[in-house]
Design a protein around this motif. Structure first.
Motif, PDB file in Angstrom:
ATOM      1  N   MET A   1       0.838  -1.193   0.000  1.00  0.00           N
ATOM      2  CA  MET A   1       0.000   0.000   0.000  1.00  0.00           C
ATOM      3  C   MET A   1       0.874   1.245   0.000  1.00  0.00           C
ATOM      4  SD  MET A   1      -3.134  -1.085   2.524  1.00  0.00           S
ATOM      5  CE  MET A   1      -2.069  -1.619   3.868  1.00  0.00           C
ATOM      6  N   CYS A   2       0.303   2.330  -0.419  1.00  0.00           N
ATOM      7  CA  CYS A   2       1.088   3.547  -0.634  1.00  0.00           C
ATOM      8  C   CYS A   2       1.380   4.254   0.688  1.00  0.00           C
ATOM      9  CB  CYS A   2       0.313   4.473  -1.559  1.00  0.00           C
ATOM     10  SG  CYS A   2       1.196   6.001  -1.945  1.00  0.00           S
ATOM     11  N   ASN A   3       2.672   4.486   0.957  1.00  0.00           N
ATOM     12  CA  ASN A   3       3.061   5.276   2.122  1.00  0.00           C
ATOM     13  C   ASN A   3       3.986   6.427   1.742  1.00  0.00           C
ATOM     14  OD1 ASN A   3       5.506   4.015   1.646  1.00  0.00           O
ATOM     15  ND2 ASN A   3       5.439   2.719   3.460  1.00  0.00           N
ATOM     16  N   ASP A   4       4.001   6.752   0.452  1.00  0.00           N
ATOM     17  CA  ASP A   4       4.883   7.801  -0.063  1.00  0.00           C
ATOM     18  C   ASP A   4       4.362   8.184  -1.447  1.00  0.00           C
ATOM     19  OD1 ASP A   4       7.003   9.464  -0.700  1.00  0.00           O
ATOM     20  OD2 ASP A   4       8.520   7.894  -0.734  1.00  0.00           O
ATOM     21  N   ALA A  36       7.421  22.090  -4.837  1.00  0.00           N
ATOM     22  CA  ALA A  36       7.550  20.777  -5.464  1.00  0.00           C
ATOM     23  C   ALA A  36       8.151  19.790  -4.469  1.00  0.00           C
ATOM     24  CB  ALA A  36       8.432  20.883  -6.708  1.00  0.00           C
ATOM     25  N   ARG A  37       7.529  18.632  -4.357  1.00  0.00           N
ATOM     26  CA  ARG A  37       7.979  17.644  -3.373  1.00  0.00           C
ATOM     27  C   ARG A  37       8.080  16.277  -4.027  1.00  0.00           C
ATOM     28  NH1 ARG A  37       3.552  18.910   1.107  1.00  0.00           N
ATOM     29  NH2 ARG A  37       4.641  17.380   2.378  1.00  0.00           N
ATOM     30  N   ALA A  38       9.290  15.716  -3.998  1.00  0.00           N
ATOM     31  CA  ALA A  38       9.501  14.383  -4.551  1.00  0.00           C
ATOM     32  C   ALA A  38       8.958  13.304  -3.636  1.00  0.00           C
ATOM     33  CB  ALA A  38      10.983  14.150  -4.813  1.00  0.00           C
ATOM     34  N   ASP A  39       8.836  13.611  -2.358  1.00  0.00           N
ATOM     35  CA  ASP A  39       8.326  12.642  -1.391  1.00  0.00           C
ATOM     36  C   ASP A  39       7.388  13.334  -0.414  1.00  0.00           C
ATOM     37  OD1 ASP A  39      10.002   9.920  -1.643  1.00  0.00           O
ATOM     38  OD2 ASP A  39      11.369  11.598  -1.986  1.00  0.00           O
ATOM     39  N   ILE A  40       6.132  12.901  -0.404  1.00  0.00           N
ATOM     40  CA  ILE A  40       5.182  13.304   0.618  1.00  0.00           C
ATOM     41  C   ILE A  40       4.952  12.073   1.474  1.00  0.00           C
ATOM     42  CG2 ILE A  40       2.847  14.124   1.106  1.00  0.00           C
ATOM     43  CD1 ILE A  40       2.925  15.530  -1.624  1.00  0.00           C
ATOM     44  N   ASN A  41       5.283  12.186   2.739  1.00  0.00           N
ATOM     45  CA  ASN A  41       5.273  11.033   3.629  1.00  0.00           C
ATOM     46  C   ASN A  41       4.119  11.101   4.623  1.00  0.00           C
ATOM     47  OD1 ASN A  41       7.877   9.771   2.756  1.00  0.00           O
ATOM     48  ND2 ASN A  41       8.696  11.735   3.450  1.00  0.00           N
ATOM     49  N   ILE A  42       3.848   9.975   5.254  1.00  0.00           N
ATOM     50  CA  ILE A  42       2.798   9.879   6.261  1.00  0.00           C
ATOM     51  C   ILE A  42       3.011  10.957   7.332  1.00  0.00           C
ATOM     52  CG2 ILE A  42       1.791   8.383   8.029  1.00  0.00           C
ATOM     53  CD1 ILE A  42       2.828   6.012   6.317  1.00  0.00           C
ATOM     54  N   PRO A  47      -1.875  19.151  -0.248  1.00  0.00           N
ATOM     55  CA  PRO A  47      -3.140  19.687  -0.765  1.00  0.00           C
ATOM     56  C   PRO A  47      -4.118  18.593  -1.197  1.00  0.00           C
ATOM     57  CG  PRO A  47      -1.412  19.908  -2.420  1.00  0.00           C
ATOM     58  CD  PRO A  47      -0.755  19.390  -1.181  1.00  0.00           C
ATOM     59  N   ILE A  48      -5.388  18.821  -0.879  1.00  0.00           N
ATOM     60  CA  ILE A  48      -6.484  17.956  -1.307  1.00  0.00           C
ATOM     61  C   ILE A  48      -7.635  18.839  -1.772  1.00  0.00           C
ATOM     62  CG2 ILE A  48      -5.889  16.030   0.223  1.00  0.00           C
ATOM     63  CD1 ILE A  48      -8.076  17.032   2.145  1.00  0.00           C
ATOM     64  N   VAL A  49      -8.552  18.249  -2.528  1.00  0.00           N
ATOM     65  CA  VAL A  49      -9.808  18.920  -2.860  1.00  0.00           C
ATOM     66  C   VAL A  49     -10.919  18.179  -2.144  1.00  0.00           C
ATOM     67  CG1 VAL A  49     -11.464  19.465  -4.672  1.00  0.00           C
ATOM     68  CG2 VAL A  49      -9.023  19.832  -5.069  1.00  0.00           C
ATOM     69  N   ARG A  50     -11.649  18.889  -1.323  1.00  0.00           N
ATOM     70  CA  ARG A  50     -12.711  18.298  -0.507  1.00  0.00           C
ATOM     71  C   ARG A  50     -14.065  18.627  -1.125  1.00  0.00           C
ATOM     72  NH1 ARG A  50     -12.586  19.608   5.777  1.00  0.00           N
ATOM     73  NH2 ARG A  50     -12.734  21.758   5.043  1.00  0.00           N
ATOM     74  N   GLY A  51     -14.937  17.621  -1.202  1.00  0.00           N
ATOM     75  CA  GLY A  51     -16.277  17.858  -1.687  1.00  0.00           C
ATOM     76  C   GLY A  51     -17.058  18.750  -0.739  1.00  0.00           C
ATOM     77  N   ILE A  52     -18.015  19.489  -1.291  1.00  0.00           N
ATOM     78  CA  ILE A  52     -18.870  20.378  -0.505  1.00  0.00           C
ATOM     79  C   ILE A  52     -20.273  19.806  -0.502  1.00  0.00           C
ATOM     80  CG2 ILE A  52     -19.821  22.708  -0.302  1.00  0.00           C
ATOM     81  CD1 ILE A  52     -17.319  23.705  -1.796  1.00  0.00           C
ATOM     82  N   GLU A  53     -20.806  19.549   0.681  1.00  0.00           N
ATOM     83  CA  GLU A  53     -22.112  18.906   0.802  1.00  0.00           C
ATOM     84  C   GLU A  53     -23.194  19.712   0.085  1.00  0.00           C
ATOM     85  OE1 GLU A  53     -25.120  17.190   4.272  1.00  0.00           O
ATOM     86  OE2 GLU A  53     -23.187  18.074   4.820  1.00  0.00           O
ATOM     87  N   ILE A  93      -7.040  13.550  -3.756  1.00  0.00           N
ATOM     88  CA  ILE A  93      -5.669  13.783  -3.308  1.00  0.00           C
ATOM     89  C   ILE A  93      -4.821  14.075  -4.537  1.00  0.00           C
ATOM     90  CG2 ILE A  93      -3.698  12.775  -2.099  1.00  0.00           C
ATOM     91  CD1 ILE A  93      -5.897  10.865  -0.774  1.00  0.00           C
ATOM     92  N   LEU A  94      -4.210  15.235  -4.583  1.00  0.00           N
ATOM     93  CA  LEU A  94      -3.472  15.684  -5.763  1.00  0.00           C
ATOM     94  C   LEU A  94      -2.079  15.070  -5.792  1.00  0.00           C
ATOM     95  CD1 LEU A  94      -4.347  19.504  -5.541  1.00  0.00           C
ATOM     96  CD2 LEU A  94      -5.739  17.637  -6.469  1.00  0.00           C
ATOM     97  N   THR A  95      -1.697  14.537  -6.944  1.00  0.00           N
ATOM     98  CA  THR A  95      -0.391  13.889  -7.062  1.00  0.00           C
ATOM     99  C   THR A  95       0.040  13.820  -8.518  1.00  0.00           C
ATOM    100  OG1 THR A  95       0.854  11.871  -6.529  1.00  0.00           O
ATOM    101  CG2 THR A  95      -1.402  11.583  -7.263  1.00  0.00           C
ATOM    102  N   ASP A  96       1.323  13.634  -8.742  1.00  0.00           N
ATOM    103  CA  ASP A  96       1.784  13.287 -10.091  1.00  0.00           C
ATOM    104  C   ASP A  96       2.510  11.940 -10.100  1.00  0.00           C
ATOM    105  OD1 ASP A  96       4.387  13.889  -9.172  1.00  0.00           O
ATOM    106  OD2 ASP A  96       4.228  15.949  -9.871  1.00  0.00           O
ATOM    107  N   GLY A  97       2.503  11.256  -8.975  1.00  0.00           N
ATOM    108  CA  GLY A  97       3.093   9.925  -8.921  1.00  0.00           C
ATOM    109  C   GLY A  97       3.052   9.373  -7.508  1.00  0.00           C
TER     110      GLY A  97
END
Length: 202
Positions: A1-4, A36-42, A47-53, A93-97
Motif C-alpha cells: 500500500m502507498c506510504n509515499d 515541489a515535493r519528490a516525497d510526501i510522507n505519512i 493539498p487535497i480537494v474536498r467535496g462540498i455537501e 488527493i493531488l499527485t503526479d506519482g
C-alpha cells in the motif's frame, strides 16, 4: 500500500486543469503555497480537494495532514474501500506519482522503490476521505482496492487513481462509491525504478 507519493506539478497548473474540466474549486483558506515535493510522507501536510455537501461540480482546495492516529496511535494512511459507501467526507488527493516498494534486489539492503505515473496526464487524483480527529484536527487517508493489472506484480493492494471523468462523481457523495472506485485499465500506470536507479520500464 502507498506510504509515499509525489507532487511536483504547480498548483496554478492544477487549478487551470480543474477549470478546463468545469470543476469549480474554492480556496477558503487561500491558495496553498506548495513547493515541489519528490516525497510526501505519512503525517506530512499536502493539498487535497474536498467535496462540498449539497454541491455538485466543485470542491474546495485545502492543505491537510496525511493520516490520522488509529488504534494504538498507528497512522491510518490507507483505508480499505470494499464494502463501504463513503456517503460523506470524500476528497481528491493531488499527485503526479506514487511509490510502491518491493523486496531488496541482490546485493542491496534497502527495498526496491518504484514510482508509478499516469500514462496520459502529468498529474492525477487519488480517491480519499477525510476525518476530524480530536488531537490533530482534520486529516485525510487514501482508499485502497485489490490491485489492478499494473500494480499486482508489485503489491497485494493498491490506492485508487481516478480517471478525470470521475472526479466530479467522487466529490458528489450522493453518487454510489461502487460506481466510481475501480482500478484503471492495464497500461494506464507506468512504473519506473527509483532505487536502485534504473531507466523507466515501458
Amino acid at each position: 500500500m502507498c506510504n509515499d507519493y509525489r507532487l511536483e506539478v504547480e498548483i496554478a497548473s492544477i487549478m487551470e486543469d480543474f477549470e478546463g474540466l468545469e470543476i469549480n474549486i474554492d480556496v477558503p483558506e487561500g491558495t496553498p503555497n506548495v513547493a515541489a515535493r519528490a516525497d510526501i510522507n505519512i503525517t506530512d501536510t499536502a493539498p487535497i480537494v474536498r467535496g462540498i455537501e449539497g454541491r455538485r461540480g466543485g470542491g474546495e482546495l485545502i492543505n491537510r495532514r496525511w493520516s490520522w492516529p488509529g488504534q494504538g496511535g498507528k497512522p491510518v494512511y490507507n483505508f480499505r474501500a470494499e464494502g463501504r459507501e463513503f456517503t460523506s467526507n470524500r476528497v481528491l488527493i493531488l499527485t503526479d506519482g506514487f511509490y510502491e516498494f518491493t523486496d531488496p534486489q541482490p546485493g542491496e539492503k534497502r527495498k526496491t522503490k518504484w514510482l508509478f505515473t499516469l500514462k496520459d496526464h502529468d498529474w492525477f487524483c487519488i480517491a480519499g476521505i477525510w476525518r476530524a480527529h480530536p488531537e490533530i484536527g482534520e486529516a485525510f487517508t487514501m482508499l485502497t482496492l485489490e490491485p489492478g493489472e499494473d500494480i499486482a506484480p508489485f503489491h497485494r493492494r493498491q490506492i485508487v487513481p481516478l480517471p478525470r471523468e470521475l472526479w466530479t462523481d467522487w466529490l458528489d457523495a450522493s453518487v454510489p462509491a461502487g460506481e466510481v472506485l475501480r482500478t484503471l485499465p492495464k497500461g494506464s500506470l507506468i512504473p519506473a525504478q527509483v532505487y536502485p536507479p534504473q531507466s523507466a520500464l515501458f
